[in-house]
Design a protein around this motif. Structure first.
Motif, PDB file in Angstrom:
ATOM      1  N   LEU A  96       0.872  -1.177   0.000  1.00 45.81           N
ATOM      2  CA  LEU A  96       0.000   0.000   0.000  1.00 45.81           C
ATOM      3  C   LEU A  96       0.900   1.217   0.000  1.00 45.81           C
ATOM      4  O   LEU A  96       1.742   1.366   0.890  1.00 45.81           O
ATOM      5  N   ALA A  97       0.729   2.088  -0.995  1.00 43.47           N
ATOM      6  CA  ALA A  97       1.698   3.181  -1.144  1.00 43.47           C
ATOM      7  C   ALA A  97       1.050   4.454  -1.647  1.00 43.47           C
ATOM      8  O   ALA A  97       0.079   4.421  -2.416  1.00 43.47           O
ATOM      9  N   HIS A  98       1.611   5.583  -1.194  1.00 45.54           N
ATOM     10  CA  HIS A  98       1.342   6.870  -1.830  1.00 45.54           C
ATOM     11  C   HIS A  98       2.453   7.069  -2.858  1.00 45.54           C
ATOM     12  O   HIS A  98       3.620   7.239  -2.489  1.00 45.54           O
ATOM     13  N   PRO A  99       2.126   7.036  -4.147  1.00 48.07           N
ATOM     14  CA  PRO A  99       3.157   7.055  -5.188  1.00 48.07           C
ATOM     15  C   PRO A  99       3.530   8.443  -5.687  1.00 48.07           C
ATOM     16  O   PRO A  99       4.266   8.581  -6.660  1.00 48.07           O
ATOM     17  N   GLY A 100       3.044   9.476  -5.011  1.00 46.12           N
ATOM     18  CA  GLY A 100       3.146  10.834  -5.546  1.00 46.12           C
ATOM     19  C   GLY A 100       4.544  11.386  -5.696  1.00 46.12           C
ATOM     20  O   GLY A 100       4.752  12.375  -6.395  1.00 46.12           O
ATOM     21  N   ALA A 164      -6.304   1.031  -6.853  1.00 47.18           N
ATOM     22  CA  ALA A 164      -6.023   2.325  -6.223  1.00 47.18           C
ATOM     23  C   ALA A 164      -7.224   2.749  -5.393  1.00 47.18           C
ATOM     24  O   ALA A 164      -8.355   2.322  -5.640  1.00 47.18           O
ATOM     25  N   VAL A 165      -6.947   3.594  -4.387  1.00 43.86           N
ATOM     26  CA  VAL A 165      -8.015   4.190  -3.591  1.00 43.86           C
ATOM     27  C   VAL A 165      -7.879   5.703  -3.673  1.00 43.86           C
ATOM     28  O   VAL A 165      -6.768   6.240  -3.733  1.00 43.86           O
ATOM     29  N   ALA A 402     -10.753  -3.519   1.963  1.00 42.08           N
ATOM     30  CA  ALA A 402     -11.447  -4.089   0.811  1.00 42.08           C
ATOM     31  C   ALA A 402     -10.602  -4.045  -0.457  1.00 42.08           C
ATOM     32  O   ALA A 402     -10.845  -4.792  -1.403  1.00 42.08           O
ATOM     33  N   SER A 403      -9.599  -3.144  -0.480  1.00 45.15           N
ATOM     34  CA  SER A 403      -8.769  -3.007  -1.695  1.00 45.15           C
ATOM     35  C   SER A 403      -7.521  -3.885  -1.651  1.00 45.15           C
ATOM     36  O   SER A 403      -6.819  -3.988  -2.647  1.00 45.15           O
ATOM     37  N   LEU A 404      -7.220  -4.478  -0.487  1.00 43.26           N
ATOM     38  CA  LEU A 404      -5.977  -5.243  -0.360  1.00 43.26           C
ATOM     39  C   LEU A 404      -6.037  -6.569  -1.126  1.00 43.26           C
ATOM     40  O   LEU A 404      -7.101  -7.156  -1.293  1.00 43.26           O
TER      41      LEU A 404
END
Length: 404
Positions: A96-100, A164-165, A402-404
Motif C-alpha cells: 500500500l503506497a502513496h506514489p506521488g 487504487a483508492v 477491501a482493496s488489499l
C-alpha cells in the motif's frame, strides 16, 4: 499477512491503518519513509525503514522535468530498500503506497507478483480544477505545459498499480477515464472518536486572552496560509466582519510556508500572511486578530471546539482533513462553493456555502453565524452526526482493507 506500506512522509494518510494492522495477530507490517518522515510511536508489530535519495535534482534540469527526475531518484532509493528486504527473505503479500513522489516506480520490478495498491490522491488537469481556477492567478501556457509533463509520473503510477483508492469522488474523477475502473473511493478516515463538541472548551492565546465555547469566535485553519486554501479571500472579508461585529475574535491557524502553489510574486513580501496584512491589516483590530501558527493537535482540537464559525475555503483540489475535523467538532462550517466541499457539505443542512471569491458574502454569513448561534444549532448537529457516520477511522479501515 505481510503488508508493506510506503509513504514519503510516513505515516501520512496511512496512520490509522498502520496502527491497526501492526497490532493485529498474524500480521507483519513493514513501512518505508524518507529520512525526514515523522514516523509513528514505537509499535511492536511495525518496522520503519528510512531512505534518502543519493543526490538532489541537478540545477540545470529542464523545469518541466524536475519533478520526474526527483521521482526517479526517490524510486531508485526505495528500490534499493526493496531489494534488501527481498534478500532478507521478506516478500509482501500487498504493498500500500502513496506514489506521488515516485517511490513505487520500480516496486513491481522487485516484487512482480505482489499486489500494488496506490493512494490516488490527485491527477493534474490543465483546466476544470485547480489550475486557472482563481482569476487573480491566471494560468499561463508554461503552467499548462509543465502540468502536462508532471502527469507523466502519475500515468506511470496508474499503469503500474493493480488497484487504487481515492479519498473522494471528486479526487477520483480527476484521473483519466481509462483508469477509473482501478480506483475505489475510500477516505482514510479521521479520529471521530476523539472529536466532538465540548461546551466547556476554552483556549488561552499568546496575548493572554481566553476564549470559550459560546463566545463569538471565528476560526480559519490551513497547513499553510495561502491562496489554494482561500487565505486571501478570508483576509479580505475580515475587515467587514470586524466592522459589523465589534466583539468577535478571529483565530488563524497555519504556517507561513507553501504547501501548494507559490509564494507571493512581484513584491517585497515573502509570505502570504505578510502580503495580506500589508493589504488589509490597517483595517483590522490587532487585538481581535490572532495568528497562532501551527499548533499541537490537542490545542488545535480546542480551537475547533470554541469556534462559533469556521471558514474553510479551497480551490477545486484535495479536500482537507481540517474541514471534516471541524464538522465532527460541531463547527458551523462556512465553506467555499467548490466541488470537493459540495461533495461533503450540503448548504443549509450541515454547513453554509459561499462563493470562493465573494468577500462580502463570506463576511455576511460569518457575521450571521456568530450573531445568531441558536439559529444554526441544528446545522452544527447535522455536521457532527454526518461526519462521524461517514468518515470514522473504522469506516476508513474497512474501505482500505477491501482493496488489499
Amino acid at each position: 499477512m505481510r503488508v508493506l506500506i510506503i509513504h514519503q512522509n510516513f505515516p501520512g494518510q496511512f496512520r490509522h491503518v498502520a496502527q491497526e494492522w501492526a497490532q493485529r495477530p498474524g500480521w507483519q507490517v513493514v513501512a518505508i519513509g524518507r529520512d525526514t518522515a515523522p514516523g509513528l510511536p514505537q509499535l511492536p508489530g511495525l518496522q520503519l525503514i528510512r531512505y534518502k535519495p543519493h543526490r538532489g535534482v541537478k540545477p540545470d534540469q529542464h523545469p518541466y522535468l524536475r519533478k520526474m527526475e526527483e521521482a526517479v531518484l526517490h524510486g531508485q532509493a526505495v528500490a534499493r530498500v526493496l531489494l534488501d528486504l527481498k534478500r532478507q527473505g521478506f516478500t509482501p503479500d500487498v504493498i500500500l503506497a502513496h506514489p506521488g513522489w515516485g517511490e513505487t516506480l520500480y516496486a513491481k520490478d522487485v516484487f512482480p507478483d505482489t499486489r500494488l495498491v496506490h493512494f490516488a490522491e490527485w491527477f493534474y488537469n490543465a483546466s476544470g480544477a485547480d489550475i486557472g481556477f482563481d482569476p487573480e492567478f491566471p494560468a499561463s501556457f508554461d503552467d499548462r505545459a509543465r502540468i502536462r509533463s508532471w502527469n507523466a509520473l502519475h500515468l506511470l503510477n496508474l499503469e503500474n498499480c493493480d488497484a487504487a483508492v481515492s479519498p473522494t469522488q471528486w479526487q477520483k474523477a480527476q484521473h483519466p477515464k481509462a483508469y477509473l475502473d482501478k480506483i475505489t473511493v475510500a477516505h482514510e478516515g479521521i479520529d471521530t472518536e476523539n472529536l466532538g463538541p465540548d461546551p466547556s472548551a476554552w483556549i488561552k492565546l499568546p496575548s493572554g486572552q481566553v476564549l470559550k465555547a459560546g463566545d463569538p469566535v471565528i476560526t480559519y485553519v490551513a497547513r499553510n496560509l495561502e491562496p489554494y486554501r482561500g487565505f486571501h479571500s478570508f483576509m479580505r472579508a475580515l475587515p467587514q466582519i470586524q466592522a459589523e461585529h465589534k466583539h468577535c475574535h478571529t483565530v488563524i491557524v497555519g504556517g507561513d510556508e507553501v504547501s501548494y502553489g507559490s509564494r507571493p510574486k512581484g513584491g517585497p513580501h515573502k509570505t502570504w500572511r505578510e502580503a495580506l496584512l500589508a493589504e488589509v491589516g490597517g483595517r483590522l483590530d490587532p487585538a481581535r486578530t490572532h495568528f497562532v501558527g501551527k499548533l499541537p493537535y490537542a490545542d488545535y482540537k480546542k480551537v475547533l471546539q470554541v469556534s462559533a464559525a469556521h471558514v474553510y475555503l479551497t480551490y477545486p483540489f484535495v479536500l482537507s482533513w481540517s474541514m471534516l475535523e471541524a464538522m465532527a467538532s460541531g463547527c458551523l462550517v462556512i465553506g467555499s462553493d467548490t466541488a470537493p466541499v459540495r461533495e461533503v457539505l450540503r448548504d443549509g443542512e450541515d454547513g453554509l456555502l459561499v462563493d470562493f471569491t465573494g468577500n462580502h458574502e463570506i463576511a455576511e454569513k460569518t457575521v450571521q453565524a456568530i450573531s445568531e448561534p441558536l439559529r444554526f444549532a441544528s446545522i452544527r448537529g447535522n455536521a457532527t452526526a454526518g461526519v462521524q457516520a461517514k468518515f470514522s477511522r473504522n469506516q476508513g479501515l474497512r474501505c482500505f482493507e477491501a482493496s488489499l
